[in-house]
Design an enzyme around this catalytic site. Structure first.
Site, PDB file in Angstrom:
ATOM      1  N   CYS A 134      34.549  61.581  46.914  1.00 58.23           N
ATOM      2  CA  CYS A 134      34.784  63.007  46.718  1.00 58.23           C
ATOM      3  C   CYS A 134      33.526  63.828  46.983  1.00 58.23           C
ATOM      4  O   CYS A 134      33.595  64.939  47.516  1.00 58.23           O
ATOM      5  CB  CYS A 134      35.285  63.260  45.300  1.00 58.23           C
ATOM      6  SG  CYS A 134      34.140  62.741  43.997  1.00 58.23           S
ATOM      7  N   HIS A 265      34.421  64.262  39.111  1.00 58.19           N
ATOM      8  CA  HIS A 265      35.002  64.545  40.424  1.00 58.19           C
ATOM      9  C   HIS A 265      34.311  65.750  41.063  1.00 58.19           C
ATOM     10  O   HIS A 265      34.009  66.732  40.380  1.00 58.19           O
ATOM     11  CB  HIS A 265      36.499  64.831  40.253  1.00 58.19           C
ATOM     12  CG  HIS A 265      37.285  64.876  41.522  1.00 58.19           C
ATOM     13  ND1 HIS A 265      37.147  63.941  42.526  1.00 58.19           N
ATOM     14  CD2 HIS A 265      38.234  65.746  41.962  1.00 58.19           C
ATOM     15  CE1 HIS A 265      37.979  64.232  43.514  1.00 58.19           C
ATOM     16  NE2 HIS A 265      38.648  65.326  43.197  1.00 58.19           N
ATOM     17  N   ASN A 283      40.647  70.610  46.687  1.00 57.20           N
ATOM     18  CA  ASN A 283      40.495  69.195  46.377  1.00 57.20           C
ATOM     19  C   ASN A 283      40.496  68.385  47.669  1.00 57.20           C
ATOM     20  O   ASN A 283      40.655  68.936  48.764  1.00 57.20           O
ATOM     21  CB  ASN A 283      41.638  68.743  45.455  1.00 57.20           C
ATOM     22  CG  ASN A 283      41.318  67.492  44.675  1.00 57.20           C
ATOM     23  OD1 ASN A 283      40.285  66.865  44.863  1.00 57.20           O
ATOM     24  ND2 ASN A 283      42.232  67.099  43.795  1.00 57.20           N
TER      25      ASN A 283
END
Length: 315
Positions: A134, A265, A283
Site C-alpha cells: 500500500c 494502511h 484506496n
C-alpha cells in the site's frame, strides 16, 4: 392428550424455524450472490464451507458497524470472505520514523473549509493485490496527482519500481511512502508500461526502464485536519490510517466510532466535501471496492487516525 402434545411440539418447532431460519437463509442467499457477483471459485467443498463461515462472521460485524453510524453502509464487498489476517496482508504501512521531511513541515491552517476534489487529476484506481505494498501505491499516486497539479500531464508510473527499489522498505511486508520519494530524488520514476506490477518484490530494474520525472524530496504536514485541508489545496497527500474495519465498507461517511487508532494502511487524501463534512480518500484495493475505489471519512474527528503522518512529494 399424547396427540395434542405432539401437535404442540410440532407447532413450537415451526415457530422456531420461522424465528431463526430467515437469517440463515438470508446469509445463504447473500453468499451465493457474492460468489456469482465476484466470480469466486473455491477449490473444494471444504474451502467453500470455510469461506462461508468467514462470510457470515463478516456480515455480522458489518451489521454492528451499520448500527454504530447510519451515515455509512457496510455489507457484501469483494473482501467479504477474507479473514482479518488476510486483510492485514493487503495493508503494510510500516512507519519509517522519518519526520524531518528534509526540514520542511507544512503548518498553515485553513480559514474556511472549501470544497477540494483532485480525483480528475489522478490516474485510474489500482489494485495492489495481496502484497502489503500500500505504501508504494500511496507514494506513486500522490506523486502522479501532485505532479499533474503542479507541472502538468504525466505518464502512469510504476508501483513495482517503488516496491523493488526503495531499499529502506520491506517489500510486500510493508514500507513507507517517504522512502519512495527519497529514492526518487536521485532516480527517474519509471513508467508503468516499462516496469509492470507483479505483486511481489524483485530486484531493482530501474536502470533498464523508461524513466520520467524525479522529485525534490517531500514535506510533512502538521498533524491537524485544518493544516491537512490547507495543504490539500496544493494537491493530493499521502496519509496513513487504521483500515481494520474497511473490508466491508460499501459507501457513505465513516466516523470515528467505526475506526480504530492502530495505523496499518497507506492511502491518498484526494478531496474534501463540505456538504457532508467528509474527506475523500483514495484506496488501492481496486475500483470494485467502496465508492469506485474511494472511501469518505468524517472531518474533525481524526477518523481512522487520519492525522497520523500526512506527507507529500515536492517538485
Amino acid at each position: 392428550m399424547k396427540a395434542i402434545a405432539i401437535i404442540s411440539l410440532i407447532s413450537a418447532l415451526g415457530l422456531l424455524y420461522v424465528a431463526y431460519s430467515p437469517a440463515e437463509l438470508s446469509y445463504d442467499a447473500e453468499f451465493e450472490q457474492f460468489i456469482s457477483t465476484y466470480g469466486k471459485n473455491y477449490a473444494s467443498q471444504t474451502e467453500m464451507e470455510y469461506r462461508k463461515a468467514i462470510f457470515e462472521d463478516n456480515m455480522k460485524k458489518a451489521d454492528e458497524l451499520n448500527k454504530l453510524n447510519p451515515e455509512a453502509e457496510f455489507g457484501v464487498t469483494i473482501f467479504a470472505d477474507q479473514t482479518g489476517e488476510e486483510m492485514l496482508q493487503r495493508m503494510g504501512a510500516v512507519d519509517s520514523g522519518n519526520d524531518d521531511s528534509d526540514g520542511d513541515v507544512y503548518t498553515e491552517t485553513s480559514d474556511s473549509l472549501s470544497k477540494i476534489d483532485w480525483r480528475s487529476k489522478m490516474k485510474s484506481i489500482q489494485d495492489q493485490g495481496s502484497c502489503g505494498s500500500c505504501w508504494a501505491f500511496s507514494a506513486t499516486a500522490a506523486f502522479e496527482g501532485r505532479y499533474q497539479v503542479k507541472k502538468g500531464s504525466i505518464s502512469k508510473l510504476s508501483e513495482q519500481e517503488a516496491l523493488d527499489c526503495s531499499s529502506s522498505s520491506y517489500g510486500c511486508n510493508g514500507g513507507w511512502y517517504d522512502a519512495v520519494w527519497n529514492y526518487m530524488k536521485s532516480h527517474k520514476f519509471c513508467t508503468q508500461g516499462s516496469y509492470k506490477y507483479t505483486g511481489r518484490k524483485g530486484s531493482c530494474r530501474s536502470s533498464s526502464c523508461s524513466g520520467t520525472q524525479n522529485d525534490k524530496g517531500y514535506t510533512s504536514v502538521s498533524k491537524s485536519e485544518s493544516s491537512m485541508h490547507s495543504a490539500l489545496g496544493g494537491g493530493p497527500i499521502s496519509i496513513a490510517v487504521d483500515a481494520s474495519t474497511w473490508s466491508t465498507y460499501r459507501q457513505g461517511v465513516m466516523t470515528s466510532s467505526q475506526c480504530g487508532r492502530n495505523m496499518n494502511h497507506a492511502v491518498v487524501l484526494v478531496g474534501y466535501n463540505p456538504t457532508d463534512n467528509a474527506w475523500i480518500v483514495r484506496n488501492s484495493w481496486g475500483s470494485n471496492w467502496g465508492e469506485s475505489g474511494h472511501i469518505r471519512l468524517k472531518y474533525g474527528q481524526n477518523t481512522c487516525d487520519i492525522t497520523y503522518k500526512p506527507q507529500y512529494p515536492n517538485f
